[in-house]
Motif scaffolding. Structure first.
Motif, PDB file in Angstrom:
ATOM      1  N   PRO A 211      22.038  40.396 -19.823  1.00 45.48           N
ATOM      2  CA  PRO A 211      21.846  39.477 -18.694  1.00 45.48           C
ATOM      3  C   PRO A 211      22.948  38.423 -18.678  1.00 45.48           C
ATOM      4  O   PRO A 211      23.552  38.106 -19.717  1.00 45.48           O
ATOM      5  CB  PRO A 211      20.478  38.841 -19.001  1.00 45.48           C
ATOM      6  CG  PRO A 211      19.799  39.773 -19.945  1.00 45.48           C
ATOM      7  CD  PRO A 211      20.897  40.384 -20.758  1.00 45.48           C
ATOM      8  N   ALA A 212      23.214  37.846 -17.508  1.00 44.10           N
ATOM      9  CA  ALA A 212      24.330  36.912 -17.340  1.00 44.10           C
ATOM     10  C   ALA A 212      24.151  35.631 -18.151  1.00 44.10           C
ATOM     11  O   ALA A 212      25.123  34.927 -18.420  1.00 44.10           O
ATOM     12  CB  ALA A 212      24.510  36.579 -15.858  1.00 44.10           C
ATOM     13  N   ARG A 213      22.913  35.318 -18.562  1.00 45.59           N
ATOM     14  CA  ARG A 213      22.706  34.080 -19.311  1.00 45.59           C
ATOM     15  C   ARG A 213      23.271  34.140 -20.728  1.00 45.59           C
ATOM     16  O   ARG A 213      23.391  33.123 -21.401  1.00 45.59           O
ATOM     17  CB  ARG A 213      21.216  33.728 -19.364  1.00 45.59           C
ATOM     18  CG  ARG A 213      20.329  34.767 -19.987  1.00 45.59           C
ATOM     19  CD  ARG A 213      18.859  34.400 -19.795  1.00 45.59           C
ATOM     20  NE  ARG A 213      17.928  35.367 -20.358  1.00 45.59           N
ATOM     21  CZ  ARG A 213      17.496  36.437 -19.729  1.00 45.59           C
ATOM     22  NH1 ARG A 213      17.930  36.694 -18.500  1.00 45.59           N
ATOM     23  NH2 ARG A 213      16.638  37.266 -20.306  1.00 45.59           N
ATOM     24  N   HIS A 480      28.636  35.825 -15.178  1.00 43.91           N
ATOM     25  CA  HIS A 480      28.863  34.879 -16.280  1.00 43.91           C
ATOM     26  C   HIS A 480      30.334  34.481 -16.214  1.00 43.91           C
ATOM     27  O   HIS A 480      31.223  35.321 -16.376  1.00 43.91           O
ATOM     28  CB  HIS A 480      28.540  35.552 -17.619  1.00 43.91           C
ATOM     29  CG  HIS A 480      28.638  34.640 -18.807  1.00 43.91           C
ATOM     30  ND1 HIS A 480      27.541  34.030 -19.376  1.00 43.91           N
ATOM     31  CD2 HIS A 480      29.706  34.239 -19.546  1.00 43.91           C
ATOM     32  CE1 HIS A 480      27.912  33.306 -20.409  1.00 43.91           C
ATOM     33  NE2 HIS A 480      29.228  33.411 -20.536  1.00 43.91           N
ATOM     34  N   ALA A 481      30.601  33.205 -15.960  1.00 40.33           N
ATOM     35  CA  ALA A 481      31.977  32.700 -15.876  1.00 40.33           C
ATOM     36  C   ALA A 481      32.224  31.786 -17.063  1.00 40.33           C
ATOM     37  O   ALA A 481      31.444  30.867 -17.325  1.00 40.33           O
ATOM     38  CB  ALA A 481      32.192  31.942 -14.569  1.00 40.33           C
ATOM     39  N   SER A 482      33.305  32.034 -17.805  1.00 39.06           N
ATOM     40  CA  SER A 482      33.559  31.278 -19.031  1.00 39.06           C
ATOM     41  C   SER A 482      35.006  30.816 -19.107  1.00 39.06           C
ATOM     42  O   SER A 482      35.897  31.375 -18.459  1.00 39.06           O
ATOM     43  CB  SER A 482      33.231  32.131 -20.262  1.00 39.06           C
ATOM     44  OG  SER A 482      34.046  33.292 -20.302  1.00 39.06           O
ATOM     45  N   GLY A 483      35.232  29.782 -19.906  1.00 36.87           N
ATOM     46  CA  GLY A 483      36.569  29.256 -20.127  1.00 36.87           C
ATOM     47  C   GLY A 483      36.710  28.710 -21.536  1.00 36.87           C
ATOM     48  O   GLY A 483      35.717  28.300 -22.159  1.00 36.87           O
ATOM     49  N   PHE A 494      35.767  36.089 -15.769  1.00 36.16           N
ATOM     50  CA  PHE A 494      34.593  36.307 -14.925  1.00 36.16           C
ATOM     51  C   PHE A 494      33.978  37.644 -15.336  1.00 36.16           C
ATOM     52  O   PHE A 494      34.650  38.669 -15.314  1.00 36.16           O
ATOM     53  CB  PHE A 494      34.977  36.303 -13.442  1.00 36.16           C
ATOM     54  CG  PHE A 494      35.451  34.969 -12.960  1.00 36.16           C
ATOM     55  CD1 PHE A 494      34.544  34.022 -12.505  1.00 36.16           C
ATOM     56  CD2 PHE A 494      36.801  34.645 -12.975  1.00 36.16           C
ATOM     57  CE1 PHE A 494      34.973  32.784 -12.072  1.00 36.16           C
ATOM     58  CE2 PHE A 494      37.239  33.405 -12.539  1.00 36.16           C
ATOM     59  CZ  PHE A 494      36.325  32.470 -12.087  1.00 36.16           C
ATOM     60  N   GLU A 495      32.706  37.597 -15.730  1.00 33.69           N
ATOM     61  CA  GLU A 495      32.057  38.767 -16.312  1.00 33.69           C
ATOM     62  C   GLU A 495      30.857  39.182 -15.456  1.00 33.69           C
ATOM     63  O   GLU A 495      29.776  38.606 -15.573  1.00 33.69           O
ATOM     64  CB  GLU A 495      31.605  38.456 -17.735  1.00 33.69           C
ATOM     65  CG  GLU A 495      32.726  37.943 -18.621  1.00 33.69           C
ATOM     66  CD  GLU A 495      32.199  37.178 -19.821  1.00 33.69           C
ATOM     67  OE1 GLU A 495      31.060  37.438 -20.244  1.00 33.69           O
ATOM     68  OE2 GLU A 495      32.925  36.300 -20.328  1.00 33.69           O
ATOM     69  N   PRO A 496      31.022  40.173 -14.586  1.00 31.57           N
ATOM     70  CA  PRO A 496      29.880  40.648 -13.786  1.00 31.57           C
ATOM     71  C   PRO A 496      28.913  41.455 -14.649  1.00 31.57           C
ATOM     72  O   PRO A 496      29.324  42.154 -15.584  1.00 31.57           O
ATOM     73  CB  PRO A 496      30.532  41.524 -12.717  1.00 31.57           C
ATOM     74  CG  PRO A 496      31.822  41.964 -13.331  1.00 31.57           C
ATOM     75  CD  PRO A 496      32.271  40.855 -14.235  1.00 31.57           C
ATOM     76  N   ALA A 513      23.107  50.482 -16.614  1.00 29.32           N
ATOM     77  CA  ALA A 513      23.620  49.117 -16.790  1.00 29.32           C
ATOM     78  C   ALA A 513      25.129  49.124 -16.948  1.00 29.32           C
ATOM     79  O   ALA A 513      25.724  50.093 -17.449  1.00 29.32           O
ATOM     80  CB  ALA A 513      22.973  48.456 -18.006  1.00 29.32           C
ATOM     81  N   PHE A 514      25.735  48.037 -16.489  1.00 33.86           N
ATOM     82  CA  PHE A 514      27.170  47.793 -16.639  1.00 33.86           C
ATOM     83  C   PHE A 514      27.348  46.327 -17.032  1.00 33.86           C
ATOM     84  O   PHE A 514      26.726  45.441 -16.444  1.00 33.86           O
ATOM     85  CB  PHE A 514      27.893  48.067 -15.317  1.00 33.86           C
ATOM     86  CG  PHE A 514      29.288  47.496 -15.260  1.00 33.86           C
ATOM     87  CD1 PHE A 514      30.357  48.168 -15.837  1.00 33.86           C
ATOM     88  CD2 PHE A 514      29.524  46.270 -14.639  1.00 33.86           C
ATOM     89  CE1 PHE A 514      31.632  47.633 -15.785  1.00 33.86           C
ATOM     90  CE2 PHE A 514      30.799  45.737 -14.582  1.00 33.86           C
ATOM     91  CZ  PHE A 514      31.859  46.417 -15.156  1.00 33.86           C
ATOM     92  N   SER A 515      28.170  46.075 -18.034  1.00 35.45           N
ATOM     93  CA  SER A 515      28.403  44.683 -18.430  1.00 35.45           C
ATOM     94  C   SER A 515      29.830  44.509 -18.934  1.00 35.45           C
ATOM     95  O   SER A 515      30.370  45.372 -19.641  1.00 35.45           O
ATOM     96  CB  SER A 515      27.401  44.229 -19.497  1.00 35.45           C
ATOM     97  OG  SER A 515      27.450  45.070 -20.624  1.00 35.45           O
ATOM     98  N   MET A 516      30.435  43.392 -18.555  1.00 39.57           N
ATOM     99  CA  MET A 516      31.722  42.968 -19.089  1.00 39.57           C
ATOM    100  C   MET A 516      31.486  41.737 -19.947  1.00 39.57           C
ATOM    101  O   MET A 516      30.754  40.825 -19.550  1.00 39.57           O
ATOM    102  CB  MET A 516      32.696  42.644 -17.954  1.00 39.57           C
ATOM    103  CG  MET A 516      33.093  43.835 -17.104  1.00 39.57           C
ATOM    104  SD  MET A 516      34.281  43.382 -15.794  1.00 39.57           S
ATOM    105  CE  MET A 516      35.705  42.886 -16.776  1.00 39.57           C
ATOM    106  N   MET A 517      32.095  41.720 -21.130  1.00 39.86           N
ATOM    107  CA  MET A 517      31.909  40.617 -22.066  1.00 39.86           C
ATOM    108  C   MET A 517      33.269  40.147 -22.576  1.00 39.86           C
ATOM    109  O   MET A 517      34.222  40.924 -22.665  1.00 39.86           O
ATOM    110  CB  MET A 517      31.048  41.047 -23.260  1.00 39.86           C
ATOM    111  CG  MET A 517      29.715  41.706 -22.912  1.00 39.86           C
ATOM    112  SD  MET A 517      28.513  40.575 -22.202  1.00 39.86           S
ATOM    113  CE  MET A 517      27.959  39.730 -23.692  1.00 39.86           C
TER     114      MET A 517
END
Length: 778
Positions: A211-213, A480-483, A494-496, A513-517
């Protein structure tokens, strides 16, 4: 005109009346100890819709006005049915009574089957009761070792608490204690984990379809939630085993308002060894020796309920390991004293504020602190007549975090569950500082500090996700957007995330499911050393963030009596992985750490099968994993693709717990796995100047012998006036399998003592190890 308005009002009034909706919200708890039940079901049979509780036991469901029926349930608890006349927003708190022999067939029609219905896949929740029933090394109940028995999870070396999930490394696991990251989870050089099972309320492992959280790691999330503490009456548990003792207490400070929980554990290996060391010290040569090892950990939590809308939590954890030796010699005017210390440990603290803003919107604000330190200390002092020489060397590394985050749960109706929030973490990395001090009666003193300087960084992320239901489809989609800011450079990603479920039948679904980390911290580990010398390091100009893309596809089928069958396939690609260069290690203090490493990529793919039974007198699971995991670095193994060290083609686990009666229960686990990959020389050349030179064609081109082991335990319970006592007996490696710990070359000798040929041998670590422990509860 007025007649038209009256007619229109008459026609639309029933529609408007019917469309009126109200929200029921509240908390679901255990009736025995008031612990929040995480993931409990709230089901509306009429509409076949429902929801589940969040990590704080909160639920919210919006339904049309009128008389409704809601069913509240949780695995291992008796369900509660409430008849409600819904004419306004209501707060309804529910207490569920435990019943571990609940007949699932009687309940399945009136609840959400979370595994089948959820859009999330690659997720397993293990009840604490199940974890405590699994046999463990020396009788020490271990959460990490229980997780290692699940499909898709490897354990590393014999007896270790490492987690290698779907081909990932130990640094790629986000391990959360009450939502706060812990960087080192090992006691006793990795043979035990830092988590005391008596302090834990809930354990959830996510291997894919994240999950994006969640973010910041590539391979898994292990979400461990602490107990809140009983706010009705004082309770306690404790145990004494072969190597450690532990005690936990909980109870109210202000009844129904404020409660506490505290637990502590310590080994006594050093105490047991003391008599033998004292016997050695009774010698005639002036030699005195002192050595030992111990670990301890402590957990504490306070929670205060202002009202149904506001709750405050304060939690803390501290754990440390220490190994030490001290050797003294004294004779006439000569004296020597040598000391060696090895210390490592975690400190974690968090302050949380739960706020139910309204019946549909829930927030959690957290301020936290995390610290991990590793210290090596060597001290020597020599005296000969009037000459005195002193030498000291310290090596220190670690990581320290200050963090603030806020999370929101918004449930507008049963078809949407929206989560969003933001986090900011300030990291301080200590990649390894060396301090050398030498004093001498005849030479100039030396006092020097050298090595890598501290690195200060800032990591931020924000996220939004929605669990959307429409017909037989359910989709969890989010971003999920991180820096990460380090030394003037800012990385961002940017991780959809996307997970989907299609319900074929009420008890059967297919999922994808598909996830980018992305991951901004690295763990630089030296596989040749069995010490906690791992270095946590940030990304830099030359070392980029690790990234992964994972795809998963699977199906889950729920039978009666709590039996669930699932199958999943996955493919994961990882980039910007790091490893030591050939021959490099943390001991090379003259080099910047960035100069010691290589960057490369990796792949893993495979299939996982799980048959699981969660209710009744007999519970447990059978798991099987078929997988491949490879790595490629430009200057390692001549740039060839090679198997990851913990690549394991076949992995089988069988876990069974059976309740014979109220007085006796038992459990056993059996594991089998393909041998780990190792690097061995295939050719040897003789050299006039350098001796024998060995040729290694490819890294990890050979396999250790296959691994298998059986553990079992039997528990004998007896009720006392003051509570309940339990004697546990069992054995680790019950049929004494000589599993390989490492391989080495040796020479075999003929009858005349001459070496005849070089042979490959294995060293084994653990034979059969019986154990006995005593535990109590009041």
């Amino acid at each position: 005109m007025k007649i038209h308005i009256l007619i229109l009002t008459f026609v639309l009034f029933p529609v408007l009346l019917f469309s009126q909706k109200y929200t029921i919200s509240g908390y679901i708890t255990d009736a025995g100890n008031n612990e929040k039940l995480i993931g409990a079901n709230v089901f509306h049979p009429n509409s076949k819709s429902g929801t589940i509780t969040n990590p704080y036991g909160f639920y919210s469901i919006t339904l049309p006005k009128g008389k409704i029926e809601l069913v509240f349930s949780f695995v291992g608890y008796l369900p509660v049915t409430e008849q409600i006349d819904l004419s306004a927003n209501q707060i309804i708190n529910i207490n569920l009574k435990p019943n571990i022999e609940l007949a699932e067939i009687d309940v399945i029609a009136n609840k959400i089957d979370v595994g089948v219905e959820s859009s999330q896949m690659s997720t397993v929740v293990i009840p604490i009761k199940t974890i405590k029933s699994i046999p463990a090394l020396l009788g020490e109940v271990d959460i990490i070792k229980a997780i290692q028995l699940l499909p898709g999870v490897q354990s590393g070396t014999e007896g270790s608490s490492g987690l290698y999930v779907r081909g990932g490394g130990p640094d790629q696991n986000l391990i959360l204690l009450d939502g706060i990251p812990i960087y080192n989870v090992n006691h006793l050089f990795g043979f035990f984990s830092v988590f005391n099972a008596d302090a834990i309320n809930n354990v959830q492992l996510i291997k894919g379809g994240f999950p994006a959280r969640y973010g910041g790691r590539l391979s898994s999330v292990l979400d461990i939630r602490l107990k809140d503490g009983n706010n009705e009456k004082i309770h306690g548990t404790g145990s004494v085993g072969f190597i450690s003792a532990k005690l936990a207490l909980e109870g109210p400070i202000i009844k129904d308002k404020m409660s506490f929980f505290v637990s502590a554990r310590r080994t006594y290996i050093d105490v047991l060894a003391a008599p033998f060391i004292a016997l050695y010290n009774q010698n005639e040569y002036g030699e005195k020796m002192k050595m030992g090892y111990y670990f301890y950990d402590m957990t504490a939590k306070l929670n205060y309920k202002f009202n149904d809308k506001h709750r405050l939590y304060l939690s803390a954890f501290m754990g440390n390991d220490k190994a030490y030796t001290n050797y003294k010699y004294e004779s006439g005017n000569s004296y020597s004293n040598d000391e060696f210390f090895l210390k490592w440990g975690n400190i974690v603290g968090a302050l949380r504020w739960n706020y139910m803003i309204n019946n549909k919107l829930f927030s959690n604000t957290t301020l936290s602190y995390t610290k991990y330190n590793f210290l090596t200390e060597i001290n020597s002092e020599y005296k000969d007549n009037s000459d005195v020489n002193k030498y000291s060397f310290d090596y220190i590394s670690g990581i320290e975090d200050y963090s603030a985050k806020i999370d929101f749960d918004y449930i507008p109706n049963p078809s949407h569950y929206i989560r969003f929030g933001a986090n900011n973490t300030y990291h301080t990395f200590n990649p390894g500082v060396n301090a050398l001090k030498i004093t001498s009666s005849n030479e100039e003193d030396i006092n020097n500090t050298f090595g890598n300087q501290k690195v200060y960084t800032n990591e931020v992320y924000t996220y939004i996700e929605d669990d959307i239901s429409f017909g037989n489809f359910k989709v969890n989609t989010g971003l999920h957007a991180s820096g990460f800011y380090v030394k003037g450079k800012f990385y961002n990603n940017f991780e959809p995330r996307l997970s989907m479920r299609y319900l074929i039948k009420p008890n059967w679904s297919v999922k994808g499911a598909f996830s980018m980390m992305s991951q901004y911290v690295h763990l630089l580990a030296n596989s040749n050393i069995g010490l906690p010398t791992d270095l946590w390091l940030p990304v830099t100009d030359s070392i980029k963030p690790q990234k992964s893309i994972q795809y998963a596809l699977g199906s889950i089928y729920s039978l009666n009596k709590g039996v669930e069958i699932s199958v999943e396939g996955f493919y994961k690609q990882m980039d910007n992985l790091i490893a030591y260069k050939e021959g490099a290690s943390f001991l090379m203090v003259n080099d910047e750490w960035q100069n010691k490493i290589e960057t490369g990529k990796g792949w893993s793919y495979g299939a996982e099968f799980l048959i699981r039974k969660t209710t009744g007198k007999t519970t447990g699971w059978i798991g099987y994993t078929l997988s491949w995991s490879d790595r490629q670095f430009e200057n390692i193994s001549s740039g060839q693709v090679y198997p990851y060290k913990y690549d394991r083609r076949h992995d089988i686990s069988v876990v069974v717990a059976h309740k014979i009666s109220d007085k006796i229960d038992m459990g056993f686990s059996w594991v089998y796995g393909t041998g780990y990959a190792v690097t061995l020389a295939t050719e040897r050349y003789s050299s006039m100047f350098w001796g024998d030179i060995e040729h290694y064609p490819r890294r990890n081109d050979f396999r250790m012998p296959n691994y298998h082991r059986l553990d079992f335990n039997i528990n004998f319970h007896k009720k006392k006036k003051w509570g309940k006592r339990t004697w546990s007996v069992g054995a680790y490696n019950a049929y004494n399998r000589q599993n390989p710990f490492f391989l080495f070359y040796s020479y075999e000798y003929d009858n005349f003592g001459n070496d005849s040929e070089k042979v490959l041998k294995q060293a084994s670590l653990f034979p059969i190890i019986p154990f006995v422990s005593y535990s109590f509860k009041f």
